[in-house]
Design an enzyme around this catalytic site. Sequence first.
Site, PDB file in Angstrom:
ATOM      1  N   LYS A 256      16.375  -8.769 -42.888  1.00  0.00           N
ATOM      2  CA  LYS A 256      17.410  -9.231 -41.954  1.00  0.00           C
ATOM      3  C   LYS A 256      18.261 -10.269 -42.675  1.00  0.00           C
ATOM      4  O   LYS A 256      17.745 -11.265 -43.175  1.00  0.00           O
ATOM      5  CB  LYS A 256      16.754  -9.844 -40.709  1.00  0.00           C
ATOM      6  CG  LYS A 256      17.731 -10.634 -39.821  1.00  0.00           C
ATOM      7  CD  LYS A 256      17.079 -11.180 -38.550  1.00  0.00           C
ATOM      8  CE  LYS A 256      18.008 -12.152 -37.815  1.00  0.00           C
ATOM      9  NZ  LYS A 256      17.425 -12.701 -36.581  1.00  0.00           N
ATOM     10  N   ASP A 261      23.732 -17.179 -37.417  1.00  0.00           N
ATOM     11  CA  ASP A 261      23.440 -16.651 -36.087  1.00  0.00           C
ATOM     12  C   ASP A 261      23.759 -17.716 -35.042  1.00  0.00           C
ATOM     13  O   ASP A 261      22.935 -18.587 -34.762  1.00  0.00           O
ATOM     14  CB  ASP A 261      21.963 -16.228 -36.002  1.00  0.00           C
ATOM     15  CG  ASP A 261      21.572 -15.744 -34.601  1.00  0.00           C
ATOM     16  OD1 ASP A 261      22.480 -15.478 -33.787  1.00  0.00           O
ATOM     17  OD2 ASP A 261      20.355 -15.627 -34.345  1.00  0.00           O
ATOM     18  N   LYS A 268      23.840 -20.093 -28.747  1.00  0.00           N
ATOM     19  CA  LYS A 268      22.662 -20.965 -28.839  1.00  0.00           C
ATOM     20  C   LYS A 268      23.034 -22.391 -28.461  1.00  0.00           C
ATOM     21  O   LYS A 268      24.198 -22.782 -28.602  1.00  0.00           O
ATOM     22  CB  LYS A 268      22.141 -20.968 -30.285  1.00  0.00           C
ATOM     23  CG  LYS A 268      21.443 -19.690 -30.703  1.00  0.00           C
ATOM     24  CD  LYS A 268      20.910 -19.808 -32.125  1.00  0.00           C
ATOM     25  CE  LYS A 268      20.203 -18.537 -32.552  1.00  0.00           C
ATOM     26  NZ  LYS A 268      18.979 -18.255 -31.769  1.00  0.00           N
ATOM     27  N   ASP A 279      19.244 -17.735 -41.337  1.00  0.00           N
ATOM     28  CA  ASP A 279      18.804 -16.529 -40.634  1.00  0.00           C
ATOM     29  C   ASP A 279      18.904 -15.263 -41.499  1.00  0.00           C
ATOM     30  O   ASP A 279      18.685 -14.151 -41.028  1.00  0.00           O
ATOM     31  CB  ASP A 279      19.602 -16.371 -39.329  1.00  0.00           C
ATOM     32  CG  ASP A 279      18.857 -15.578 -38.263  1.00  0.00           C
ATOM     33  OD1 ASP A 279      17.620 -15.512 -38.325  1.00  0.00           O
ATOM     34  OD2 ASP A 279      19.529 -15.031 -37.370  1.00  0.00           O
ATOM     35  N   ASP A 338      22.035 -12.673 -28.532  1.00  0.00           N
ATOM     36  CA  ASP A 338      21.268 -13.474 -29.499  1.00  0.00           C
ATOM     37  C   ASP A 338      20.041 -12.726 -30.018  1.00  0.00           C
ATOM     38  O   ASP A 338      19.397 -13.154 -30.963  1.00  0.00           O
ATOM     39  CB  ASP A 338      20.859 -14.803 -28.843  1.00  0.00           C
ATOM     40  CG  ASP A 338      20.437 -15.852 -29.851  1.00  0.00           C
ATOM     41  OD1 ASP A 338      20.664 -15.636 -31.065  1.00  0.00           O
ATOM     42  OD2 ASP A 338      19.902 -16.899 -29.424  1.00  0.00           O
ATOM     43  N   GLU A 340      19.950 -10.305 -31.907  1.00  0.00           N
ATOM     44  CA  GLU A 340      20.804  -9.483 -32.776  1.00  0.00           C
ATOM     45  C   GLU A 340      20.077  -8.938 -33.996  1.00  0.00           C
ATOM     46  O   GLU A 340      20.446  -7.906 -34.544  1.00  0.00           O
ATOM     47  CB  GLU A 340      22.022 -10.300 -33.223  1.00  0.00           C
ATOM     48  CG  GLU A 340      21.828 -11.200 -34.457  1.00  0.00           C
ATOM     49  CD  GLU A 340      20.753 -12.273 -34.303  1.00  0.00           C
ATOM     50  OE1 GLU A 340      20.470 -12.657 -33.155  1.00  0.00           O
ATOM     51  OE2 GLU A 340      20.189 -12.700 -35.323  1.00  0.00           O
ATOM     52  N   ARG A 342      17.210  -7.543 -34.337  1.00  0.00           N
ATOM     53  CA  ARG A 342      16.606  -6.227 -34.111  1.00  0.00           C
ATOM     54  C   ARG A 342      17.672  -5.135 -34.101  1.00  0.00           C
ATOM     55  O   ARG A 342      17.392  -3.981 -34.424  1.00  0.00           O
ATOM     56  CB  ARG A 342      15.768  -6.248 -32.824  1.00  0.00           C
ATOM     57  CG  ARG A 342      16.545  -6.473 -31.571  1.00  0.00           C
ATOM     58  CD  ARG A 342      15.658  -6.904 -30.407  1.00  0.00           C
ATOM     59  NE  ARG A 342      15.241  -8.306 -30.508  1.00  0.00           N
ATOM     60  CZ  ARG A 342      14.434  -8.912 -29.639  1.00  0.00           C
ATOM     61  NH1 ARG A 342      13.961  -8.246 -28.608  1.00  0.00           N
ATOM     62  NH2 ARG A 342      14.115 -10.175 -29.809  1.00  0.00           N
TER      63      ARG A 342
HETATM   64  N1  BES Z   1      17.372 -15.832 -35.505  1.00  0.00           N
HETATM   65  C1  BES Z   1      16.797 -15.952 -34.232  1.00  0.00           C
HETATM   66  C2  BES Z   1      15.321 -16.292 -34.266  1.00  0.00           C
HETATM   67  C3  BES Z   1      14.964 -17.658 -34.799  1.00  0.00           C
HETATM   68  C4  BES Z   1      14.886 -18.732 -33.950  1.00  0.00           C
HETATM   69  C5  BES Z   1      14.661 -17.824 -36.131  1.00  0.00           C
HETATM   70  C6  BES Z   1      14.534 -19.970 -34.438  1.00  0.00           C
HETATM   71  C7  BES Z   1      14.293 -19.060 -36.613  1.00  0.00           C
HETATM   72  C8  BES Z   1      14.229 -20.142 -35.761  1.00  0.00           C
HETATM   73  C9  BES Z   1      16.941 -14.650 -33.450  1.00  0.00           C
HETATM   74  O1  BES Z   1      18.081 -13.926 -33.724  1.00  0.00           O
HETATM   75  C10 BES Z   1      17.002 -15.008 -32.003  1.00  0.00           C
HETATM   76  O2  BES Z   1      17.936 -15.638 -31.623  1.00  0.00           O
HETATM   77  N2  BES Z   1      16.002 -14.592 -31.247  1.00  0.00           N
HETATM   78  C11 BES Z   1      15.958 -14.903 -29.877  1.00  0.00           C
HETATM   79  C12 BES Z   1      15.496 -13.675 -29.144  1.00  0.00           C
HETATM   80  C13 BES Z   1      15.668 -13.750 -27.656  1.00  0.00           C
HETATM   81  C14 BES Z   1      17.122 -13.825 -27.280  1.00  0.00           C
HETATM   82  C15 BES Z   1      15.027 -12.534 -27.058  1.00  0.00           C
HETATM   83  C16 BES Z   1      14.987 -16.063 -29.696  1.00  0.00           C
HETATM   84  O3  BES Z   1      13.988 -16.149 -30.432  1.00  0.00           O
HETATM   85  O4  BES Z   1      15.260 -16.916 -28.863  1.00  0.00           O
HETATM   86 ZN    ZN Z   2      18.864 -14.229 -35.632  1.00  0.00          ZN
HETATM   87 MN    MN Z   3      19.715 -14.578 -32.528  1.00  0.00          MN
END
Ligand code: BES
Ligand code: ZN
Ligand code: MN
Length: 492
Positions: A256, A261, A268, A279, A338, A340, A342
Amino acid sequence: MISIVFQSFPSHFSGTLVVSAFEGRVLSVSARKVDTHLHGALTRALGVQAFSGKAREICTILAPAPDIDQVIVVGLGQEDACITRTLEEAGRQFFAQVRAKEAVVFLDPLPSIAQPALAFAEGALLRSWRFTKYRTTKPEESPLRITSLTFAVEDVVAAERAFAPLLQRAQGVFAAQDLVSEPANILYPESFALRAQEELAPLGVRVEILDGAQLKKIGMGALLGVAQGSTREPRVVVLEWKGPGAQGAPIAFAGKGLTFDSGGIDLKPQKGMEEMIHDMAGAAVVFGFMKTLALRKAPVHTVGILGLAENMPSGSAQRPGDIVKTLSGKTVHVLNTDAEGRLVLADILWYTCDRFNPRILIDLATLTGAISVALGSEFAGLFANDDTLADHLLSCGIATGEKLWRLPMTKNFDKDIDTDVADVKNLGTSGEGGSITAAQFLKRFLKEPVSWAHLDIAGTSWTRKTTPLMEKGATGFGVRLLDTFIQQHGEC
Ligand code: BES
Ligand code: ZN
Ligand code: MN
């Protein structure tokens, strides 16, 4: 980077000397020699200090003789419990703690480890990484920071030969750490892809870059949906390494690579958003790992696929509620912009299976915040559809200290991402097991029966504070794990 030199035993002792001791203040063979040379000063000094020889204890004896600035005694714990990790950690701790510009290190062969110098050297070398590129006033280069270590060894040629692959692996780790550290105004999909071209192609890696127009043509609708809010065009980079003698289906690694992000329209919160420059750690690890393979001319056939995009909110951004068509033909209801990672992975996993038909496919992604809620920052999440592959990866994690913890995948979790309006949605209904439903989502975009593992490295890719074992910032977590895995299970 510090320089590591191997030499035969010096005829006299001078400068800073490093020796080892085991639990119970048992001096090693070399330490006893130094002690004799110093008329027992070492034994006397250890007797009046809080040093017992436990692993990661370090004792400094200052100026015990006219020619000798200091003797550093490194604790290694019980001699028969001493493993490669013990020495690697001792090397890391030594680098972080000891004040000297250079030192001569004496580590004697152990029952379990013939060349303990190698792991100690690797640890010190890995611990020496830092990212100072953007400081125009460089931090005062301390005269007391290690720049060079000389190891006294029996057989210099054998030590140099055995250290070469560790040095090449460290270069891969540094490459990953450097990439992860770059801010998003410098490292964006196009510049990331160019870096692969510049840095990896000269080493013999085949580098192919797919731009936005090409991705559109082949139909990567999910990846394009993520990228459409940004002025930075996405890229998919295909890296291929075919080492000497390697043949047959490749082992594939997908990363990824969100160069930033923001969350997109599901923006966020402000706190910590700057960390989302990292990210792209999955892509950086695949990059660093492929670099290592090329440097050490590994006899394997691998492909590395980087899914590079920037997730931004704008008038052209993807909306919550959008339905996109993935490369596989399956449609996705985007409930949260968010989630994204996946979406990007859905397209590159399918692409990798379809084009390369790999015998093993491993993806790495900073996929979910939920993985650090579950596992903290010591373990990365492991998901797999193949128990043997999972077990191999778990044991490589223990060997390298890049530890994994396996989480379950089941039908019920899979059901959680079903929806009436499309083939799948990018968010679970229940809100439970967020890292697992993310993995279940990825699984839908494989061409099974491929042997697959997913590493959720969101909790392990960077650290917020400096410790004796790690400088704060990017960790490069995964490069050594994959390199060990490929050596044990992939090379011909
Ligand atoms: N890049 C983030 C995950 C992340 C969060 C990595 C904190 C490192 C530190 C990912 O794209 C994301 O935003 N995931 C969301 C998923 C949710 C919206 C289902 C998350 O973890 O909040
Ligand atoms: Zn992300
Ligand atoms: Mn995200």
